[in-house]
Design an enzyme around this catalytic site. Structure first.
Site, short mmCIF file in Angstrom:
data_model
loop_
_atom_site.label_atom_id
_atom_site.label_comp_id
_atom_site.label_asym_id
_atom_site.label_seq_id
_atom_site.Cartn_x
_atom_site.Cartn_y
_atom_site.Cartn_z
N ARG A 20 0.86 -1.18 0.00
CA ARG A 20 0.00 0.00 0.00
C ARG A 20 0.90 1.24 0.00
O ARG A 20 1.69 1.43 0.93
CB ARG A 20 -0.91 -0.01 1.24
CG ARG A 20 -1.71 1.25 1.40
CD ARG A 20 -2.72 1.15 2.57
NE ARG A 20 -3.41 2.42 2.71
CZ ARG A 20 -3.26 3.26 3.73
NH1 ARG A 20 -2.46 2.95 4.74
NH2 ARG A 20 -3.91 4.40 3.77
N HIS A 62 -2.77 10.92 1.01
CA HIS A 62 -2.22 10.69 2.35
C HIS A 62 -1.65 12.03 2.84
O HIS A 62 -0.45 12.19 3.02
CB HIS A 62 -1.16 9.58 2.31
CG HIS A 62 -0.91 8.92 3.62
ND1 HIS A 62 -1.03 7.56 3.83
CD2 HIS A 62 -0.51 9.43 4.82
CE1 HIS A 62 -0.72 7.26 5.08
NE2 HIS A 62 -0.39 8.38 5.71
N GLU A 105 -7.10 8.42 6.59
CA GLU A 105 -7.34 9.07 7.89
C GLU A 105 -7.80 10.52 7.76
O GLU A 105 -7.08 11.44 8.17
CB GLU A 105 -6.08 8.99 8.76
CG GLU A 105 -5.61 7.57 9.02
CD GLU A 105 -4.52 7.50 10.08
OE1 GLU A 105 -4.05 8.55 10.54
OE2 GLU A 105 -4.14 6.37 10.46
N ASN A 154 -7.39 1.79 10.05
CA ASN A 154 -6.07 1.92 10.67
C ASN A 154 -6.26 1.87 12.18
O ASN A 154 -7.10 2.57 12.73
CB ASN A 154 -5.41 3.25 10.31
CG ASN A 154 -4.96 3.31 8.86
OD1 ASN A 154 -5.12 2.34 8.11
ND2 ASN A 154 -4.40 4.43 8.45
N TYR A 195 -4.19 1.80 15.98
CA TYR A 195 -2.95 1.90 16.77
C TYR A 195 -3.16 1.70 18.26
O TYR A 195 -2.39 1.04 18.92
CB TYR A 195 -2.26 3.25 16.52
CG TYR A 195 -1.64 3.29 15.13
CD1 TYR A 195 -0.40 2.74 14.89
CD2 TYR A 195 -2.35 3.83 14.06
CE1 TYR A 195 0.16 2.73 13.62
CE2 TYR A 195 -1.80 3.82 12.77
CZ TYR A 195 -0.55 3.26 12.56
OH TYR A 195 -0.01 3.24 11.30
N GLU A 247 -3.47 -0.15 8.19
CA GLU A 247 -2.25 0.21 8.96
C GLU A 247 -2.38 -0.34 10.36
O GLU A 247 -3.45 -0.25 10.97
CB GLU A 247 -2.06 1.73 9.09
CG GLU A 247 -1.56 2.41 7.87
CD GLU A 247 -1.38 3.93 8.08
OE1 GLU A 247 -1.10 4.35 9.23
OE2 GLU A 247 -1.53 4.65 7.10
#
Ligand code: FCB
Length: 473
Positions: A93, A137, A182, A310, A312, A378
Protein backbone atom coordinates in the site's frame (compact mmCIF):
# COMPACT_ATOMS: atom_id res chain seq x y z
CA UNK A 1 14.02 -13.65 3.01
CA UNK A 2 16.85 -15.95 2.18
CA UNK A 3 16.80 -17.37 5.71
CA UNK A 4 13.27 -17.43 7.05
CA UNK A 5 14.18 -19.25 10.25
CA UNK A 6 13.25 -17.76 13.59
CA UNK A 7 15.74 -15.02 14.46
CA UNK A 8 17.68 -15.59 17.65
CA UNK A 9 16.14 -14.07 20.73
CA UNK A 10 12.67 -13.76 19.30
CA UNK A 11 11.07 -16.95 20.43
CA UNK A 12 7.59 -16.47 19.06
CA UNK A 13 7.98 -18.99 16.27
CA UNK A 14 8.09 -22.70 16.55
CA UNK A 15 8.60 -25.29 13.90
CA UNK A 16 5.83 -26.98 11.99
CA UNK A 17 2.60 -25.70 10.53
CA UNK A 18 1.02 -22.51 11.83
CA UNK A 19 -1.36 -23.05 14.70
CA UNK A 20 -3.42 -19.97 13.92
CA UNK A 21 -4.06 -20.06 10.20
CA UNK A 22 -5.58 -17.18 8.24
CA UNK A 23 -8.09 -17.76 5.44
CA UNK A 24 -6.65 -18.67 2.03
CA UNK A 25 -5.85 -15.57 -0.01
CA UNK A 26 -5.52 -13.35 3.06
CA UNK A 27 -3.77 -10.24 1.78
CA UNK A 28 -0.55 -9.73 3.71
CA UNK A 29 0.98 -6.33 3.08
CA UNK A 30 2.93 -3.37 4.30
CA UNK A 31 2.15 0.31 3.89
CA UNK A 32 3.96 3.60 3.31
CA UNK A 33 3.00 7.11 2.18
CA UNK A 34 4.49 9.35 -0.49
CA UNK A 35 5.74 12.28 1.57
CA UNK A 36 7.10 10.01 4.27
CA UNK A 37 9.42 8.05 1.98
CA UNK A 38 9.88 9.47 -1.51
CA UNK A 39 12.10 12.56 -1.15
CA UNK A 40 12.89 14.08 -4.58
CA UNK A 41 10.50 16.88 -3.74
CA UNK A 42 11.50 19.15 -6.61
CA UNK A 43 12.17 16.54 -9.28
CA UNK A 44 10.43 15.80 -12.56
CA UNK A 45 7.95 18.60 -12.19
CA UNK A 46 6.73 18.04 -8.62
CA UNK A 47 5.59 21.23 -6.86
CA UNK A 48 5.22 21.86 -3.09
CA UNK A 49 2.46 20.37 -0.99
CA UNK A 50 1.28 21.63 2.38
CA UNK A 51 3.75 19.25 4.04
CA UNK A 52 6.70 20.83 2.19
CA UNK A 53 5.60 24.25 3.36
CA UNK A 54 4.82 23.12 6.90
CA UNK A 55 8.02 21.15 7.46
CA UNK A 56 10.09 24.06 6.15
CA UNK A 57 8.40 26.44 8.60
CA UNK A 58 10.60 26.83 11.70
CA UNK A 59 9.20 25.17 14.80
CA UNK A 60 6.72 22.89 13.08
CA UNK A 61 8.62 19.60 13.10
CA UNK A 62 11.10 18.13 15.57
CA UNK A 63 14.58 19.49 14.79
CA UNK A 64 13.21 21.08 11.62
CA UNK A 65 13.14 17.74 9.81
CA UNK A 66 11.60 17.76 6.34
CA UNK A 67 10.70 15.16 3.71
CA UNK A 68 13.16 16.63 1.19
CA UNK A 69 15.16 13.39 1.06
CA UNK A 70 13.24 11.05 3.39
CA UNK A 71 14.08 7.43 2.40
CA UNK A 72 15.07 8.52 -1.10
CA UNK A 73 12.57 5.95 -2.31
CA UNK A 74 11.98 7.92 -5.52
CA UNK A 75 15.47 6.91 -6.60
CA UNK A 76 15.69 3.56 -4.83
CA UNK A 77 12.27 2.19 -5.73
CA UNK A 78 13.43 -0.95 -7.61
CA UNK A 79 15.62 -2.05 -4.69
CA UNK A 80 12.81 -1.33 -2.24
CA UNK A 81 10.43 -3.48 -4.27
CA UNK A 82 13.01 -6.27 -4.25
CA UNK A 83 13.04 -5.98 -0.47
CA UNK A 84 9.25 -6.39 -0.44
CA UNK A 85 9.59 -9.45 -2.63
CA UNK A 86 12.20 -10.89 -0.25
CA UNK A 87 9.71 -10.47 2.58
CA UNK A 88 7.09 -12.28 0.54
CA UNK A 89 4.61 -9.39 0.68
CA UNK A 90 1.39 -10.12 -1.19
CA UNK A 91 0.46 -6.45 -1.39
CA UNK A 92 2.02 -3.03 -1.00
CA UNK A 93 0.00 0.00 0.00
CA UNK A 94 1.55 3.26 -1.18
CA UNK A 95 0.21 6.75 -1.78
CA UNK A 96 0.45 8.95 -4.83
CA UNK A 97 1.79 12.46 -4.40
CA UNK A 98 -0.86 14.75 -5.88
CA UNK A 99 1.74 17.49 -6.47
CA UNK A 100 3.85 15.07 -8.46
CA UNK A 101 1.19 13.92 -10.89
CA UNK A 102 -0.83 17.15 -11.11
CA UNK A 103 1.52 19.97 -10.16
CA UNK A 104 -0.21 22.82 -8.35
CA UNK A 105 -3.35 20.68 -8.01
CA UNK A 106 -4.90 21.69 -11.31
CA UNK A 107 -4.57 21.20 -15.03
CA UNK A 108 -3.20 18.34 -17.09
CA UNK A 109 -1.29 15.36 -15.78
CA UNK A 110 2.45 15.53 -15.38
CA UNK A 111 3.56 12.44 -17.29
CA UNK A 112 6.97 12.32 -15.61
CA UNK A 113 5.27 12.14 -12.24
CA UNK A 114 2.87 9.46 -13.40
CA UNK A 115 5.76 7.52 -14.92
CA UNK A 116 7.23 6.98 -11.48
CA UNK A 117 4.03 5.30 -10.30
CA UNK A 118 3.71 3.34 -13.55
CA UNK A 119 7.21 1.98 -12.99
CA UNK A 120 6.44 1.22 -9.35
CA UNK A 121 3.27 -0.67 -10.19
CA UNK A 122 4.94 -2.61 -13.00
CA UNK A 123 7.80 -3.51 -10.72
CA UNK A 124 5.37 -4.73 -8.06
CA UNK A 125 3.43 -6.77 -10.59
CA UNK A 126 6.65 -8.35 -11.83
CA UNK A 127 7.01 -9.84 -8.33
CA UNK A 128 3.32 -10.65 -8.02
CA UNK A 129 2.80 -8.02 -5.36
CA UNK A 130 -0.68 -6.49 -5.54
CA UNK A 131 -0.46 -2.69 -5.72
CA UNK A 132 -2.82 -0.87 -3.35
CA UNK A 133 -3.02 2.80 -4.21
CA UNK A 134 -4.02 5.54 -1.77
CA UNK A 135 -4.93 8.77 -3.54
CA UNK A 136 -4.51 11.14 -0.62
CA UNK A 137 -2.22 10.69 2.35
CA UNK A 138 -2.32 14.29 3.67
CA UNK A 139 -0.23 16.11 1.04
CA UNK A 140 -2.53 18.74 -0.47
CA UNK A 141 -0.89 20.79 -3.24
CA UNK A 142 0.04 24.14 -1.67
CA UNK A 143 -1.88 26.28 -4.21
CA UNK A 144 -5.11 24.51 -3.19
CA UNK A 145 -4.40 25.38 0.44
CA UNK A 146 -3.74 28.97 -0.64
CA UNK A 147 -7.18 28.94 -2.26
CA UNK A 148 -8.80 27.89 1.04
CA UNK A 149 -7.71 24.29 1.59
CA UNK A 150 -10.13 21.60 2.76
CA UNK A 151 -12.41 24.08 4.57
CA UNK A 152 -13.24 25.36 1.05
CA UNK A 153 -15.82 23.31 -0.83
CA UNK A 154 -14.04 23.63 -4.15
CA UNK A 155 -11.18 21.44 -2.91
CA UNK A 156 -13.52 18.42 -2.99
CA UNK A 157 -14.09 18.89 -6.72
CA UNK A 158 -10.36 19.36 -7.34
CA UNK A 159 -9.73 16.07 -5.56
CA UNK A 160 -12.23 14.25 -7.78
CA UNK A 161 -10.51 15.62 -10.91
CA UNK A 162 -7.16 14.42 -9.63
CA UNK A 163 -8.65 11.01 -8.76
CA UNK A 164 -9.94 10.64 -12.29
CA UNK A 165 -6.57 11.57 -13.72
CA UNK A 166 -4.85 8.90 -11.64
CA UNK A 167 -7.49 6.28 -12.46
CA UNK A 168 -7.23 7.05 -16.18
CA UNK A 169 -3.45 6.68 -16.05
CA UNK A 170 -3.03 3.74 -13.65
CA UNK A 171 -6.38 2.01 -13.51
CA UNK A 172 -5.33 -0.54 -16.12
CA UNK A 173 -2.77 -1.92 -13.67
CA UNK A 174 -4.17 -1.08 -10.21
CA UNK A 175 -7.30 -2.76 -8.80
CA UNK A 176 -7.40 -1.47 -5.24
CA UNK A 177 -7.90 2.22 -4.59
CA UNK A 178 -8.23 4.01 -1.27
CA UNK A 179 -9.46 7.58 -1.60
CA UNK A 180 -8.39 9.20 1.67
CA UNK A 181 -6.06 8.12 4.43
CA UNK A 182 -7.34 9.07 7.89
CA UNK A 183 -9.49 12.12 7.14
CA UNK A 184 -9.69 12.73 10.92
CA UNK A 185 -6.00 13.67 10.92
CA UNK A 186 -6.29 15.88 7.83
CA UNK A 187 -9.25 17.74 9.30
CA UNK A 188 -8.67 17.87 13.04
CA UNK A 189 -4.86 17.88 13.28
CA UNK A 190 -4.44 19.98 10.13
CA UNK A 191 -7.11 22.64 10.81
CA UNK A 192 -8.00 22.14 14.53
CA UNK A 193 -4.94 21.61 16.73
CA UNK A 194 -2.60 22.65 13.91
CA UNK A 195 0.06 20.05 14.73
CA UNK A 196 -0.13 18.79 11.15
CA UNK A 197 -0.01 20.71 7.89
CA UNK A 198 -1.29 23.22 7.07
CA UNK A 199 -1.17 24.11 10.77
CA UNK A 200 -4.39 26.10 11.03
CA UNK A 201 -6.26 26.23 14.34
CA UNK A 202 -9.96 26.82 14.00
CA UNK A 203 -12.51 24.22 15.14
CA UNK A 204 -15.19 25.40 12.73
CA UNK A 205 -12.78 25.13 9.82
CA UNK A 206 -11.78 21.65 10.99
CA UNK A 207 -15.41 20.51 10.80
CA UNK A 208 -15.83 22.04 7.35
CA UNK A 209 -12.59 20.35 6.28
CA UNK A 210 -13.89 16.99 7.55
CA UNK A 211 -17.07 17.39 5.53
CA UNK A 212 -15.30 18.45 2.36
CA UNK A 213 -12.80 15.63 2.67
CA UNK A 214 -15.71 13.19 2.76
CA UNK A 215 -17.41 14.99 -0.14
CA UNK A 216 -14.16 14.72 -2.08
CA UNK A 217 -14.06 11.02 -1.20
CA UNK A 218 -17.58 10.42 -2.56
CA UNK A 219 -16.92 12.40 -5.73
CA UNK A 220 -13.61 10.56 -6.21
CA UNK A 221 -15.30 7.16 -5.82
CA UNK A 222 -17.71 8.14 -8.58
CA UNK A 223 -14.92 9.44 -10.80
CA UNK A 224 -12.71 6.38 -10.36
CA UNK A 225 -15.65 4.02 -10.89
CA UNK A 226 -16.60 5.82 -14.09
CA UNK A 227 -13.01 5.53 -15.31
CA UNK A 228 -12.43 1.93 -14.12
CA UNK A 229 -15.70 0.10 -13.46
CA UNK A 230 -14.02 -3.03 -12.07
CA UNK A 231 -11.82 -1.28 -9.51
CA UNK A 232 -12.15 -2.09 -5.80
CA UNK A 233 -12.76 1.20 -4.01
CA UNK A 234 -12.68 2.20 -0.39
CA UNK A 235 -11.54 4.70 2.20
CA UNK A 236 -9.26 4.36 5.22
CA UNK A 237 -10.35 5.71 8.58
CA UNK A 238 -8.38 5.67 11.82
CA UNK A 239 -10.58 4.27 14.53
CA UNK A 240 -10.13 4.04 18.28
CA UNK A 241 -12.35 2.39 20.84
CA UNK A 242 -13.20 5.15 23.30
CA UNK A 243 -13.59 3.94 26.87
CA UNK A 244 -14.73 5.98 29.88
CA UNK A 245 -12.13 6.08 32.68
CA UNK A 246 -14.77 5.36 35.34
CA UNK A 247 -18.40 4.32 35.33
CA UNK A 248 -19.58 7.83 36.19
CA UNK A 249 -22.24 9.28 33.84
CA UNK A 250 -19.96 12.27 33.16
CA UNK A 251 -17.14 10.01 31.92
CA UNK A 252 -19.60 7.99 29.84
CA UNK A 253 -20.72 11.20 28.20
CA UNK A 254 -17.11 12.27 27.56
CA UNK A 255 -16.54 8.91 25.83
CA UNK A 256 -19.68 9.34 23.74
CA UNK A 257 -18.53 12.78 22.59
CA UNK A 258 -15.01 11.71 21.66
CA UNK A 259 -16.34 8.61 19.91
CA UNK A 260 -18.60 10.97 17.96
CA UNK A 261 -15.76 13.22 16.82
CA UNK A 262 -13.20 10.50 16.26
CA UNK A 263 -15.14 7.59 14.80
CA UNK A 264 -18.78 8.34 14.04
CA UNK A 265 -18.06 11.71 12.38
CA UNK A 266 -16.70 9.69 9.45
CA UNK A 267 -18.33 6.26 9.72
CA UNK A 268 -21.90 7.54 9.81
CA UNK A 269 -21.85 9.84 6.76
CA UNK A 270 -19.76 7.40 4.68
CA UNK A 271 -21.53 4.16 5.59
CA UNK A 272 -25.00 5.40 6.62
CA UNK A 273 -25.43 8.67 4.76
CA UNK A 274 -26.06 10.84 7.83
CA UNK A 275 -24.29 12.71 10.63
CA UNK A 276 -25.07 11.36 14.12
CA UNK A 277 -27.79 13.42 15.82
CA UNK A 278 -25.96 13.58 19.16
CA UNK A 279 -22.79 14.82 17.44
CA UNK A 280 -24.70 17.59 15.69
CA UNK A 281 -26.09 18.63 19.09
CA UNK A 282 -22.62 18.52 20.72
CA UNK A 283 -21.30 20.81 17.98
CA UNK A 284 -24.06 23.42 18.21
CA UNK A 285 -21.68 26.04 19.58
CA UNK A 286 -19.08 25.40 16.86
CA UNK A 287 -21.01 25.06 13.60
CA UNK A 288 -24.55 25.19 12.26
CA UNK A 289 -23.58 22.63 9.58
CA UNK A 290 -24.51 25.29 7.01
CA UNK A 291 -21.69 23.96 4.83
CA UNK A 292 -23.63 20.70 4.28
CA UNK A 293 -25.66 21.05 1.08
CA UNK A 294 -28.57 18.98 -0.14
CA UNK A 295 -27.28 15.90 -1.85
CA UNK A 296 -23.86 15.92 -0.14
CA UNK A 297 -24.60 12.95 2.09
CA UNK A 298 -25.82 10.89 -0.86
CA UNK A 299 -22.49 11.56 -2.58
CA UNK A 300 -20.51 10.86 0.60
CA UNK A 301 -22.28 7.52 1.06
CA UNK A 302 -21.68 6.31 -2.51
CA UNK A 303 -21.38 2.52 -2.20
CA UNK A 304 -17.90 1.11 -1.67
CA UNK A 305 -16.24 -2.26 -2.20
CA UNK A 306 -14.12 -2.34 0.97
CA UNK A 307 -13.43 -0.44 4.16
CA UNK A 308 -9.92 0.28 5.43
CA UNK A 309 -9.26 0.54 9.16
CA UNK A 310 -6.07 1.92 10.67
CA UNK A 311 -5.63 0.89 14.28
CA UNK A 312 -2.95 1.90 16.77
CA UNK A 313 -4.43 2.26 20.26
CA UNK A 314 -7.45 3.04 22.41
CA UNK A 315 -8.58 6.34 23.95
CA UNK A 316 -9.54 6.31 27.63
CA UNK A 317 -11.27 9.53 28.62
CA UNK A 318 -12.80 11.35 31.54
CA UNK A 319 -14.88 14.49 31.87
CA UNK A 320 -13.19 17.70 32.91
CA UNK A 321 -14.03 21.28 33.55
CA UNK A 322 -12.25 23.80 31.38
CA UNK A 323 -9.77 23.07 28.58
CA UNK A 324 -7.75 19.88 29.09
CA UNK A 325 -4.65 21.30 27.40
CA UNK A 326 -3.39 24.79 26.78
CA UNK A 327 -3.51 25.78 23.13
CA UNK A 328 -5.70 24.73 20.23
CA UNK A 329 -7.54 21.41 20.50
CA UNK A 330 -8.34 18.77 17.90
CA UNK A 331 -11.69 18.20 19.68
CA UNK A 332 -13.98 21.10 18.76
CA UNK A 333 -16.71 21.54 21.34
CA UNK A 334 -15.17 18.89 23.62
CA UNK A 335 -11.95 20.64 24.62
CA UNK A 336 -12.59 19.80 28.26
CA UNK A 337 -12.32 16.01 27.87
CA UNK A 338 -9.21 14.48 29.51
CA UNK A 339 -7.23 11.67 27.93
CA UNK A 340 -6.20 9.30 30.70
CA UNK A 341 -3.18 6.96 30.78
CA UNK A 342 -3.78 3.58 32.36
CA UNK A 343 -0.14 2.94 33.15
CA UNK A 344 0.08 -0.05 30.80
CA UNK A 345 3.02 -0.48 28.40
CA UNK A 346 3.32 2.19 25.71
CA UNK A 347 5.20 2.55 22.43
CA UNK A 348 7.74 5.27 21.69
CA UNK A 349 4.77 7.48 20.66
CA UNK A 350 3.41 7.02 24.21
CA UNK A 351 0.50 5.13 22.70
CA UNK A 352 -0.78 2.34 24.96
CA UNK A 353 -0.39 -1.15 23.51
CA UNK A 354 -3.94 -2.48 23.39
CA UNK A 355 -4.43 -5.38 21.00
CA UNK A 356 -7.95 -6.25 22.21
CA UNK A 357 -8.90 -2.78 20.97
CA UNK A 358 -8.30 -3.97 17.42
CA UNK A 359 -10.72 -6.86 17.87
CA UNK A 360 -13.28 -4.52 19.38
CA UNK A 361 -12.88 -2.02 16.55
CA UNK A 362 -13.20 -4.57 13.76
CA UNK A 363 -16.25 -6.16 15.37
CA UNK A 364 -17.90 -2.80 15.81
CA UNK A 365 -17.42 -1.73 12.21
CA UNK A 366 -18.88 -5.02 11.02
CA UNK A 367 -21.71 -5.16 13.55
CA UNK A 368 -22.81 -1.54 13.42
CA UNK A 369 -21.90 -0.42 9.93
CA UNK A 370 -21.17 -2.83 7.14
CA UNK A 371 -20.94 -6.30 5.65
CA UNK A 372 -18.25 -5.12 3.24
CA UNK A 373 -14.79 -6.69 3.28
CA UNK A 374 -12.61 -4.94 5.85
CA UNK A 375 -8.85 -4.51 5.61
CA UNK A 376 -6.51 -3.34 8.34
CA UNK A 377 -4.69 -0.82 6.19
CA UNK A 378 -2.25 0.21 8.96
CA UNK A 379 -1.16 -1.21 12.28
CA UNK A 380 2.24 -0.99 13.89
CA UNK A 381 4.44 0.61 16.51
CA UNK A 382 7.37 2.95 16.99
CA UNK A 383 10.08 1.74 19.34
CA UNK A 384 13.64 2.87 19.91
CA UNK A 385 15.80 0.48 17.93
CA UNK A 386 19.39 -0.44 18.56
CA UNK A 387 21.75 -1.65 15.87
CA UNK A 388 24.04 -4.35 17.24
CA UNK A 389 26.52 -5.95 14.86
CA UNK A 390 24.44 -4.80 11.92
CA UNK A 391 21.22 -6.29 13.29
CA UNK A 392 18.13 -4.81 14.89
CA UNK A 393 16.41 -7.20 17.24
CA UNK A 394 13.14 -5.33 17.68
CA UNK A 395 11.33 -7.85 19.89
CA UNK A 396 8.97 -5.14 21.20
CA UNK A 397 7.70 -4.29 17.69
CA UNK A 398 7.53 -7.96 16.81
CA UNK A 399 5.45 -8.65 19.94
CA UNK A 400 3.16 -5.75 19.03
CA UNK A 401 2.52 -7.21 15.56
CA UNK A 402 2.07 -10.68 16.98
CA UNK A 403 -0.53 -9.56 19.54
CA UNK A 404 -2.47 -7.52 16.99
CA UNK A 405 -2.46 -10.31 14.43
CA UNK A 406 -3.89 -12.63 17.09
CA UNK A 407 -6.64 -10.03 17.63
CA UNK A 408 -7.20 -9.85 13.86
CA UNK A 409 -7.48 -13.64 13.75
CA UNK A 410 -9.98 -13.58 16.61
CA UNK A 411 -12.01 -11.04 14.64
CA UNK A 412 -12.14 -13.39 11.66
CA UNK A 413 -13.12 -16.27 13.95
CA UNK A 414 -16.00 -14.19 15.26
CA UNK A 415 -17.33 -13.58 11.76
CA UNK A 416 -15.69 -10.29 10.72
CA UNK A 417 -14.96 -10.34 6.96
CA UNK A 418 -11.36 -9.22 7.45
CA UNK A 419 -9.54 -9.83 4.18
CA UNK A 420 -6.07 -8.41 4.71
CA UNK A 421 -3.56 -6.69 6.97
CA UNK A 422 -0.94 -4.06 6.18
CA UNK A 423 1.87 -3.48 8.62
CA UNK A 424 2.85 0.13 9.23
CA UNK A 425 5.43 0.52 8.05
CA UNK A 426 7.69 -1.15 5.54
CA UNK A 427 10.46 1.38 6.22
CA UNK A 428 11.42 3.76 8.98
CA UNK A 429 10.33 7.11 7.59
CA UNK A 430 9.41 10.76 8.10
CA UNK A 431 6.89 10.56 10.93
CA UNK A 432 5.21 13.91 10.23
CA UNK A 433 5.69 16.45 13.05
CA UNK A 434 8.06 13.98 14.75
CA UNK A 435 10.38 13.99 11.76
CA UNK A 436 12.82 11.07 11.76
CA UNK A 437 12.80 10.68 15.54
CA UNK A 438 10.17 7.91 15.58
CA UNK A 439 10.85 4.62 13.86
CA UNK A 440 7.90 2.51 12.72
CA UNK A 441 9.71 0.43 10.09
CA UNK A 442 10.07 -3.33 9.89
CA UNK A 443 13.11 -2.34 7.88
CA UNK A 444 15.57 0.08 9.40
CA UNK A 445 16.69 3.03 7.32
CA UNK A 446 20.04 4.57 8.06
CA UNK A 447 19.45 8.19 7.10
CA UNK A 448 23.18 8.85 6.61
CA UNK A 449 23.71 6.36 3.82
CA UNK A 450 20.15 5.12 3.13
CA UNK A 451 21.12 1.53 3.95
CA UNK A 452 18.14 -0.74 4.63
CA UNK A 453 18.39 -3.38 7.38
CA UNK A 454 15.44 -5.76 7.80
CA UNK A 455 14.76 -5.93 11.53
CA UNK A 456 13.79 -9.11 13.39
CA UNK A 457 10.14 -8.12 12.96
CA UNK A 458 10.55 -8.13 9.18
CA UNK A 459 12.06 -11.59 9.19
CA UNK A 460 9.34 -12.80 11.52
CA UNK A 461 6.63 -11.21 9.33
CA UNK A 462 8.07 -12.93 6.26
CA UNK A 463 7.64 -16.22 8.08
CA UNK A 464 4.06 -15.38 9.11
CA UNK A 465 3.26 -14.66 5.46
CA UNK A 466 4.95 -17.83 4.28
CA UNK A 467 2.94 -19.92 6.72
CA UNK A 468 -0.21 -17.81 6.35
CA UNK A 469 -0.47 -17.81 10.09
CA UNK A 470 1.01 -17.61 13.54
CA UNK A 471 2.57 -20.17 15.77
CA UNK A 472 0.70 -21.49 18.79
CA UNK A 473 1.24 -19.39 21.86
C1 FCB B 1 -0.99 7.09 10.82
C2 FCB B 1 -0.58 7.63 9.48
C3 FCB B 1 0.76 7.14 9.00
C4 FCB B 1 1.76 7.07 10.13
C5 FCB B 1 1.18 6.28 11.28
C6 FCB B 1 2.12 6.10 12.43
O1 FCB B 1 -1.82 8.00 11.45
O2 FCB B 1 -1.54 7.30 8.51
O3 FCB B 1 1.19 7.99 7.97
O4 FCB B 1 2.14 8.33 10.50
O5 FCB B 1 0.02 6.89 11.74
Amino acid sequence: MSNPASPPGVGLLDEGPAALTFPPGFLWGAATAAYQIEGAVAEDGRTPSIWDTFSHTPGRTVAGHTGDVACDHYHRMPADVRLMADLGLKSYRFSVSWSRVQPDGAGPANQRGLDFYRRLVDELRAYDIEPWLTLYHWDLPQPLEDAGGWPARDTAGRFADYAQLVADALGDRVNHFTTLNEPWCSAFLGYGSGVHAPGRTNGTDALRAGHHLMLGHGLAVRAVRASRPGAQLGVTVNLYPVTPATDSPADADAARRIDGLMNRFFLDPILRGSYPTDLRADLRGVTDFGHVRDGDLAIISTPLDQVGVNYYTRHVVSAGTGPAEPGPSPWPGSEDVRFVSRGIPVTDMDWEVDAPGLLETLQRVHREYTDLPIYVTENGAAFVDEVVDGRVDDTDRLAYFDAHLRAAHAAIDSGVPLKGYFAWSLLDNFEWAWGYTKRFGMVRVDYDDQARIPKSSARWYAEVIRRNGLAAQ
